[in-house]
Design a protein around this motif. Sequence first.
Motif, PDB file in Angstrom:
ATOM      1  N   PHE A  90       0.833  -1.206   0.000  1.00 30.66           N
ATOM      2  CA  PHE A  90       0.000   0.000   0.000  1.00 30.66           C
ATOM      3  C   PHE A  90       0.869   1.258   0.000  1.00 30.66           C
ATOM      4  O   PHE A  90       0.575   2.237  -0.697  1.00 30.66           O
ATOM      5  N   ASN A  91       1.949   1.232   0.785  1.00 32.37           N
ATOM      6  CA  ASN A  91       2.837   2.396   0.854  1.00 32.37           C
ATOM      7  C   ASN A  91       3.504   2.676  -0.482  1.00 32.37           C
ATOM      8  O   ASN A  91       3.749   3.835  -0.833  1.00 32.37           O
ATOM      9  N   ALA A  92       3.821   1.630  -1.239  1.00 29.61           N
ATOM     10  CA  ALA A  92       4.464   1.823  -2.541  1.00 29.61           C
ATOM     11  C   ALA A  92       3.569   2.627  -3.473  1.00 29.61           C
ATOM     12  O   ALA A  92       4.041   3.456  -4.259  1.00 29.61           O
ATOM     13  N   VAL A  93       2.266   2.388  -3.383  1.00 31.31           N
ATOM     14  CA  VAL A  93       1.307   3.138  -4.201  1.00 31.31           C
ATOM     15  C   VAL A  93       1.135   4.547  -3.641  1.00 31.31           C
ATOM     16  O   VAL A  93       1.213   5.538  -4.368  1.00 31.31           O
ATOM     17  N   ARG A  94       0.924   4.622  -2.344  1.00 28.20           N
ATOM     18  CA  ARG A  94       0.673   5.920  -1.718  1.00 28.20           C
ATOM     19  C   ARG A  94       1.883   6.842  -1.813  1.00 28.20           C
ATOM     20  O   ARG A  94       1.745   8.049  -2.022  1.00 28.20           O
ATOM     21  N   GLU A  95       3.085   6.286  -1.671  1.00 25.81           N
ATOM     22  CA  GLU A  95       4.296   7.093  -1.654  1.00 25.81           C
ATOM     23  C   GLU A  95       4.914   7.285  -3.034  1.00 25.81           C
ATOM     24  O   GLU A  95       5.889   8.032  -3.166  1.00 25.81           O
ATOM     25  N   CYS A  96       4.388   6.622  -4.042  1.00 26.96           N
ATOM     26  CA  CYS A  96       4.878   6.848  -5.402  1.00 26.96           C
ATOM     27  C   CYS A  96       4.770   8.343  -5.697  1.00 26.96           C
ATOM     28  O   CYS A  96       3.724   8.959  -5.464  1.00 26.96           O
ATOM     29  N   VAL A  97       5.844   8.943  -6.186  1.00 29.58           N
ATOM     30  CA  VAL A  97       5.837  10.398  -6.361  1.00 29.58           C
ATOM     31  C   VAL A  97       4.946  10.840  -7.521  1.00 29.58           C
ATOM     32  O   VAL A  97       4.668  12.031  -7.673  1.00 29.58           O
ATOM     33  N   LYS A  98       4.501   9.900  -8.332  1.00 29.40           N
ATOM     34  CA  LYS A  98       3.590  10.220  -9.425  1.00 29.40           C
ATOM     35  C   LYS A  98       2.147   9.983  -8.960  1.00 29.40           C
ATOM     36  O   LYS A  98       1.877   9.059  -8.194  1.00 29.40           O
ATOM     37  N   PRO A  99       1.194  10.800  -9.408  1.00 30.14           N
ATOM     38  CA  PRO A  99      -0.201  10.553  -9.039  1.00 30.14           C
ATOM     39  C   PRO A  99      -0.678   9.218  -9.602  1.00 30.14           C
ATOM     40  O   PRO A  99      -0.341   8.854 -10.731  1.00 30.14           O
ATOM     41  N   VAL A 100      -1.450   8.495  -8.800  1.00 29.78           N
ATOM     42  CA  VAL A 100      -1.932   7.168  -9.184  1.00 29.78           C
ATOM     43  C   VAL A 100      -3.457   7.182  -9.254  1.00 29.78           C
ATOM     44  O   VAL A 100      -4.129   7.552  -8.283  1.00 29.78           O
ATOM     45  N   ILE A 101      -3.983   6.779 -10.398  1.00 29.30           N
ATOM     46  CA  ILE A 101      -5.426   6.654 -10.590  1.00 29.30           C
ATOM     47  C   ILE A 101      -5.786   5.178 -10.484  1.00 29.30           C
ATOM     48  O   ILE A 101      -5.289   4.354 -11.261  1.00 29.30           O
TER      49      ILE A 101
END
Length: 256
Positions: A90-101
């Motif tokens: 979950f953190n990998a998605v949340r902390e990815c510096v690019k916006p995630v849809i």
Amino acid sequence: MSIQTDVAVEIADYVATVTMARNPVNAADRAFRKKLIEVFDELGERKDVRCVVLQSSAKAFSAGVDLKDRPDPELWGDITGTHRLTRETFNAVRECVKPVIGVVDGPAIGFGMVLAISCDIIVAAENAWFSMPEINVGLAGGVAAVQSFVPRSLARRLLFTGARITAKELAQFGVLEAVPPERLDAFASALAKELASKSPPALRYAKRSGNFAELMTPTEAYKFEQHYTTMLASSIDGLEARRAMLEKRPPIFTED
């Protein structure tokens, strides 16, 4: 396109599309979770990516963790390591510096619901549904994520009963975008294209501000985001954005 361990990645026009393809329902075993972490860590660093779309080609966005791959309580450290792996997914998605849809076109259950919540923006088919059935299978996860996602009473009803709730119902709370199923792909694609047209530093600062603001008081958060505003205002892209607005033309961003 590169395909690795049931996760496909395609990059075009600064948009990375991550497709979960662990048939039939994207039940997340440990290898699947590790691969998602690797993919999002890589996409966060790639200069040819400004926005990420997370979607599924299976029958579900994700039906949760793979119960056939539960940690062994008699193996020291296995439970702790598995719990850490799940958090870091979950953190990998949340902390990815690019916006995630997150594009949800089917059930998002347990792990799948929290994975969707970890995305910056959720776009879902109106008939897609979400559920946290952990209480019915001897587990108790997802509390923090669900309570941050919907109002307290609703969150606890979902957590205490394992009930399903549709995207159309959730849209009433403004926590996601619910669209007719036949419009889902076009809606998500248009949104991703719009985000990819923005300045990469501006997107990065906006996401970082949003993540940290959730942990701060309003006063602290405002001071924090003003720091990024100051940095962006003097950047090449910041100057270009203001110049383009005055000249009534689309901006041309050159910073990574």
